[in-house]
Design an enzyme around this catalytic site. Structure first.
Site, mmCIF file in Angstrom:
data_model
loop_
_atom_site.group_PDB
_atom_site.id
_atom_site.type_symbol
_atom_site.label_atom_id
_atom_site.label_comp_id
_atom_site.label_asym_id
_atom_site.label_seq_id
_atom_site.Cartn_x
_atom_site.Cartn_y
_atom_site.Cartn_z
ATOM 1 C CB THR A 162 -0.942 -0.003 1.364
ATOM 2 O OG1 THR A 162 -1.814 -1.022 0.991
ATOM 3 C CG2 THR A 162 -1.599 1.323 1.213
ATOM 4 N N GLY A 353 -33.143 -0.844 -3.439
ATOM 5 C CA GLY A 353 -32.411 -0.626 -4.961
ATOM 6 C C GLY A 353 -31.728 0.577 -4.944
ATOM 7 C CD GLU A 376 -2.197 -3.504 9.217
ATOM 8 O OE1 GLU A 376 -1.315 -4.373 9.215
ATOM 9 O OE2 GLU A 376 -1.907 -2.271 8.804
HETATM 10 C C1 LIG Z 1 -5.620 -3.989 -0.722
HETATM 11 C C2 LIG Z 1 -4.625 -4.621 0.306
HETATM 12 C C3 LIG Z 1 -3.723 -3.961 0.835
HETATM 13 C C4 LIG Z 1 -2.493 -4.299 1.255
HETATM 14 N N1 LIG Z 1 -1.447 -3.750 1.899
HETATM 15 C C5 LIG Z 1 -0.240 -4.247 2.579
HETATM 16 C C6 LIG Z 1 0.764 -3.719 2.739
HETATM 17 O O1 LIG Z 1 0.789 -2.453 2.580
HETATM 18 N N2 LIG Z 1 1.974 -4.510 3.200
HETATM 19 C C7 LIG Z 1 2.042 -5.830 3.360
HETATM 20 O O2 LIG Z 1 2.731 -6.341 3.758
HETATM 21 N N3 LIG Z 1 0.699 -6.404 2.960
HETATM 22 C C8 LIG Z 1 -0.325 -5.896 2.518
HETATM 23 N N4 LIG Z 1 -1.448 -6.593 2.344
HETATM 24 C C9 LIG Z 1 -1.329 -7.896 2.405
HETATM 25 C C10 LIG Z 1 -2.416 -8.643 3.543
HETATM 26 O O3 LIG Z 1 -1.815 -8.361 4.783
HETATM 27 C C11 LIG Z 1 -2.565 -9.922 3.193
HETATM 28 O O4 LIG Z 1 -3.451 -10.330 2.091
HETATM 29 C C12 LIG Z 1 -3.312 -10.575 4.481
HETATM 30 O O5 LIG Z 1 -2.465 -10.607 5.703
HETATM 31 C C13 LIG Z 1 -3.750 -12.135 4.066
HETATM 32 O O6 LIG Z 1 -2.551 -12.777 3.473
HETATM 33 P P1 LIG Z 1 -3.023 -13.562 2.018
HETATM 34 O O7 LIG Z 1 -3.868 -12.866 1.091
HETATM 35 O O8 LIG Z 1 -1.653 -14.292 1.608
HETATM 36 O O9 LIG Z 1 -3.865 -14.907 2.447
HETATM 37 P P2 LIG Z 1 -3.309 -16.180 2.866
HETATM 38 O O10 LIG Z 1 -2.414 -16.064 3.943
HETATM 39 O O11 LIG Z 1 -3.078 -17.231 1.961
HETATM 40 O O12 LIG Z 1 -4.856 -16.791 3.622
HETATM 41 C C14 LIG Z 1 -5.936 -17.184 2.637
HETATM 42 C C15 LIG Z 1 -6.987 -17.833 3.660
HETATM 43 O O13 LIG Z 1 -6.441 -18.660 4.436
HETATM 44 C C16 LIG Z 1 -6.775 -18.399 6.017
HETATM 45 N N5 LIG Z 1 -5.743 -18.839 6.789
HETATM 46 C C17 LIG Z 1 -4.284 -18.816 6.499
HETATM 47 N N6 LIG Z 1 -3.550 -19.319 7.473
HETATM 48 C C18 LIG Z 1 -4.495 -19.753 8.302
HETATM 49 C C19 LIG Z 1 -4.246 -20.399 9.706
HETATM 50 N N7 LIG Z 1 -3.234 -20.896 10.121
HETATM 51 N N8 LIG Z 1 -5.300 -20.878 10.188
HETATM 52 C C20 LIG Z 1 -6.927 -20.594 9.768
HETATM 53 N N9 LIG Z 1 -6.996 -19.860 8.665
HETATM 54 C C21 LIG Z 1 -5.735 -19.678 7.885
HETATM 55 C C22 LIG Z 1 -6.880 -16.795 5.839
HETATM 56 O O14 LIG Z 1 -7.485 -16.546 7.029
HETATM 57 C C23 LIG Z 1 -7.558 -16.586 4.670
HETATM 58 O O15 LIG Z 1 -8.799 -16.707 4.712
HETATM 59 C C24 LIG Z 1 -2.640 -5.876 1.735
HETATM 60 C C25 LIG Z 1 -3.391 -6.444 1.194
HETATM 61 C C26 LIG Z 1 -4.653 -6.108 0.469
HETATM 62 C C27 LIG Z 1 -5.817 -6.636 -0.185
#
Ligand SMILES: Cc1cc2nc3c(=O)[nH]c(=O)nc-3n(C[C@H](O)[C@H](O)[C@H](O)COP(=O)(O)OP(=O)(O)OC[C@H]3O[C@@H](n4cnc5c(N)ncnc54)[C@H](O)[C@@H]3O)c2cc1C
Length: 398
Positions: A162, A353, A376
């Site tokens: 971000t 709507g 986060e």
């Molecule tokens: C618009 C946007 C802005 C962002 N900005 C930043 C940023 O500035 N800096 C940065 O570093 N990141 C950023 N992110 C990343 C964000 O922090 C991650 O998308 C988030 O932490 C989830 O990680 P992932 O997308 O890899 O999902 P995954 O970790 O792959 O998870 C996928 C699903 O599995 C579940 N899951 C995963 N592990 C477990 C577990 N152990 N037990 C149960 N359920 C689990 C999760 O809850 C989720 O439902 C941003 C994301 C978005 C969409």
């Protein structure tokens, strides 16, 4: 807001800051949010206004030119801003996290070098942990910094950054070879200075274009690609390698209070829109607010707004008092983001709507609220943090 989301025990200075921000939000953000968001336009004038108000230095100590305010003040400001438009709070959020990490963990030279310019809004912070193949599982980071004769060379790909194109200082968490057994002890945070913009901004460092998102528009989210990018050893946050995970988690902990505050702001706005609309719209000879089904929705929405606000304030105050707040910040983030999604959905339904029309603000809020369930740390990750903390504190004596 006349009645909801009030905070007892604020100082005169806090009240004054909040009143100023509230007026700014009503006059400078709400009237422009729809147009800017639909055009995916960076809110440059709003950002300038926030700089003038000193918001970029809100929590930076006075000795570095900031206002030296608490996490609570910051969170309440963010709540107000997100009530106007969540993307604007996104512009200052990553900046605030990097400033917090520098304040808590930077060397004296790093603090002197960056904090005064961060307070003025000249240096703008972003932070990068996530990669294409990981977000929740931070310790699995693959981007690697290899030590050479004159510093380190970083290679790898970062994702979801971000403010990636509009910041000029990024705190990047990468793998370094510390020889530690636990993966998270082999992570280091580097302070990467770079020009704003897209493309190959420095030799070995590329910021590809903006990721096209469902909501949270206007603020840029990008990838960050390192290919043998050279960086000096004194750009390691705190000067010592292998401490990066701890530093980032500290940053994310205050970030969670901030995400909770954003969720509160959106929920407040969704409620405001719903209670106004429901007194205007008439069906079957009366305002829809007079149908008990709608009135009860309003009561439930307001109760959720209030509960989320109180938990967010509690988590911020705990951190400000120097106590550990991992469980409380996790709880606040969990409940505020889930309630925000529910309150927004109910407000959408109350609009009938028209809620589906881009002319109505609720359409935008409906696209913004889901991000707070993810950013986060997802709700599942919050539950992991909360349950771990509880099992630590309520250990069985059996
Ligand atoms: C618009 C946007 C802005 C962002 N900005 C930043 C940023 O500035 N800096 C940065 O570093 N990141 C950023 N992110 C990343 C964000 O922090 C991650 O998308 C988030 O932490 C989830 O990680 P992932 O997308 O890899 O999902 P995954 O970790 O792959 O998870 C996928 C699903 O599995 C579940 N899951 C995963 N592990 C477990 C577990 N152990 N037990 C149960 N359920 C689990 C999760 O809850 C989720 O439902 C941003 C994301 C978005 C969409």
């Amino acid at each position: 807001m006349a009645r909801l989301a009030q905070t007892a025990g604020l100082t005169d200075i806090q009240e004054e800051i909040l009143a100023t921000v509230r007026t700014f939000v009503d006059k400078e953000i709400i009237p422009h949010a729809q147009t800017l968001e639909h055009g995916d336009t960076y809110p440059a004038d709003i950002v300038e206004g926030m700089k003038e108000m000193g918001l970029f230095g809100l929590t930076i100590p006075e000795e570095y030119g900031g206002l030296g305010e608490s996490l609570l003040t910051y969170a309440l400001v963010v709540e107000q801003i997100a009530r106007g438009w969540m993307s604007v709070s996104g512009v200052i959020n990553t900046h605030f996290i990097v400033a917090h990490m520098l304040k808590q963990h930077g060397t004296p030279e790093q603090k002197q070098k960056y904090l005064p310019r961060m307070a003025a809004g000249e240096v703008r912070g972003s932070f990068s942990m996530s990669e294409p193949e990981l977000g929740s599982d931070v310790a699995a980071i693959r981007t690697r910094a290899v030590r050479g004769d004159s510093g380190y060379a970083i290679s790898g790909q970062k994702m979801w950054l971000t403010n990636g194109g509009t910041s000029n200082l990024t705190a990047v968490l990468v793998k370094t070879d510390e020889g530690a057994e636990k993966p998270h002890q082999n992570l280091t945070t580097f302070l990467v200075e770079k020009p704003e913009g897209y493309g190959e901004v420095l030799p070995g460092l590329t910021i590809p274009g903006k990721i096209d998102k469902m909501g949270y528009k206007g603020v840029d989210t990008t990838e960050m690609v390192f290919d043998g990018f050279e960086i000096a050893e004194d750009q390691i946050l705190g000067g010592v390698s292998g401490q990066g995970f701890r530093h980032m988690m500290d940053g994310v902990e205050v970030g969670r209070v901030n995400v909770a505050a954003r969720a509160c702001g959106i929920a407040i706005r969704a409620f405001e829109l719903a209670i106004e609309y429901s007194q205007q719209r008439r069906t079957f000879g009366k305002a829809i607010a007079e149908h008990q089904a709608i009135a009860f929705k309003l009561a439930e929405m307001a109760t959720k707004v209030e509960a989320a606000h109180l938990m967010m304030v509690n988590a911020a105050r705990l951190k400000d008092s120097g106590q550990r707040n991992d469980v409380e910040a996790g709880m606040a983030k969990l409940i505020a983001s889930e309630y925000c999604a529910e309150v927004t959905q109910e407000s959408f339904r109350i609009h009938g709507g028209y809620g589906y029309s881009k002319e109505y603000e609720i359409e935008r809020l409906m696209r913004e609220a889901p991000f707070l369930l993810i950013g986060e740390g997802t709700s599942e990750i919050q539950k992991t943090i909360i349950s771990r903390g509880l099992l630590r504190d309520y250990q069985s004596r059996g």
